[in-house]
Design a protein around this motif. Structure first.
Motif: not given
Length: 320
Positions: A237-240, A29-30, A234, A33, A199, A272
Motif C-alpha cells: 500500500a505504501e509503495r502503491r 491502516r492499509v 501494508e 495508505a 507506484e 486497495l
C-alpha cells in the motif's frame, strides 16, 4: 507421484497470527495508505501513460515468455473441477474426407480455482457486505456484476513487472505449504536482486508453488499453500503498486487471521482496489531474469472482455 497428502504446515519462526481486532486495525491502516479521490478503476489508475512508456523502456533483448500455467483439464487434489475442453467439428470419427471442413473446440472452466492462471476483478471480493470503494454487494447479480467487473481491465494491463524470488532468497527450491512471506523478506529480496518495486508496478512474488507441484505432485492447495502474510500488504500500500501476482493464490493457507479466510484478498482487492493475478507460473521467466541479471520487464495482461465477469483466465506476457 501424482498426489500427496500434505503434512501439517510448518511452524514458521515469527509467524504472527492475527485476531479479528488486529486484522481490522491492519485493514484501516492499509485503506488509509491508498490515494484519496475517485479511483473508478482502483489501483489501475496509478498506471499512467508515462508509466507505460517507462515500462516499454525495460525491453532490451526482446525475449518474451508467458507467465500462465497450461490449462488443467484433469482432476487433481487442487483441481476437482478441471476445465472441460471437448473437440468438435472435423475431428477423428466425424471427418467427411472431402471438401472444406473445420476442426473446432469449446472450453469451460472454473475461473477462480486453485490450478489455472487467472485475474481477480475488483467485484470478486465481498467483505462485510460491500465491494471495493463501498459499492453494495447487491450489484452482483445472477447475470453478472453491475459494477467493478473485469471490464475495468478490458483494454488490457500494460506496465512494469517486477519479480521477487522468495525461494531464491531463502536458498530453497520452494516455500512449503503453510509458509508465508513477510514484508521484511520482500525488502530483502529487492536488495538481493538489485530491484525496487513502486507506484504503478505489477509486483509478482514467487513462492515456488508451481515447481513444487511439478516435482512432488498436486495437493489440496485450498487447505495448505504458501503466500503473503497479510501484514506485508501494508508495504504494498505504501509503495502503491497497481497489480499483485503470485504463482500461488497470494494468500497462504491456513489463514493466519482468525475468522478471515483470504486476508490478502480482502486487503488488496477490497481495501486497495488492487487486481490480483493468481496461480501464475514463473519457471520460464526465472532463468531469463537470472541470465540477464535484471528482475524488471514489460508485462502485458489481456483478460477476456467478459461483460459482468468477476475475473478472467489470463496468459500474461513478460518481455525482456
Amino acid at each position: 507421484m501424482d498426489e500427496e497428502q500434505d503434512r501439517n504446515p510448518p511452524q514458521q519462526p515469527g509467524a504472527a497470527r492475527l485476531d479479528r481486532a488486529a486484522f481490522d486495525d491492519l485493514y484501516r491502516r492499509v485503506a488509509a495508505a491508498a490515494p484519496t479521490g475517485a479511483r473508478p478503476r482502483g489501483a489501475l489508475e496509478s498506471i499512467t501513460p508515462a508509466h507505460v512508456l517507462a515500462a516499454v523502456g525495460e525491453v532490451r533483448t526482446g525475449r518474451h515468455v508467458s507467465l500462465a500455467a497450461t490449462v488443467a483439464t484433469r482432476a487433481r487434489p487442487d483441481n476437482p473441477e478441471p476445465a472441460h475442453h471437448p473437440m468438435t467439428g472435423a475431428v477423428a470419427g466425424h471427418l467427411r474426407g472431402q471438401g472444406l471442413e473445420f476442426a473446432r473446440d469449446r472450453i469451460e472452466m472454473n475461473v477462480h480455482g486453485d490450478a489455472d492462471s487467472h485475474l481477480d476483478a475488483l467485484c470478486h471480493v465481498v467483505y462485510d457486505g460491500t465491494l471495493y470503494g463501498g459499492v453494495p454487494a447487491a450489484t452482483l447479480t445472477a447475470t453478472g456484476a453491475e459494477a467493478l467487473s473485469v471490464g475495468l481491465a478490458g483494454a488490457g494491463i500494460v506496465g512494469r513487472g517486477v519479480l521477487l524470488d522468495i525461494p531464491g532468497l531463502r536458498g530453497v527450491p520452494w516455500l512449503e505449504p503453510g509458509e508465508h512471506v513477510t514484508a521484511e523478506e520482500l525488502l530483502a529480496a529487492e536488495e538481493a536482486q538489485g530491484v525496487r518495486f513502486g507506484e504503478g508496478d505489477l509486483l509478482l512474488v514467487r513462492v515456488g508453488h508451481r515447481r513444487r507441484r511439478r516435482e512432488m505432485g498436486a495437493w489440496d492447495a485450498a487447505a495448505a499453500r504458501a503466500g503473503l502474510h497479510p501484514s506485508a500488504v501494508e508495504l504494498l500500500a505504501e509503495r502503491r503498486i497497481a497489480v499483485l501476482g503470485s504463482d500461488s493464490n497470494n494468500d497462504c493457507a491456513p489463514s493466519p487471521v482468525d475468522g478471515v479466510g483470504f486476508p490478502v484478498h480482502v486487503l488488496a482487492v477490497h481495501a486497495l482496489g488492487v487486481h490480483l493475478l493468481d496461480y501464475l507460473q514463473f519457471e520460464d521467466l526465472l532463468p531469463l531474469c537470472a541470465e540477464e541479471g535484471r528482475w524488471s520487464f514489460l508485462c502485458v495482461v489481456a483478460p477476456l472482455r467478459l461483460v459482468g465477469g468477476t475475473g478472467s483466465p489470463v496468459s500474461p506476457i513478460a518481455v525482456l
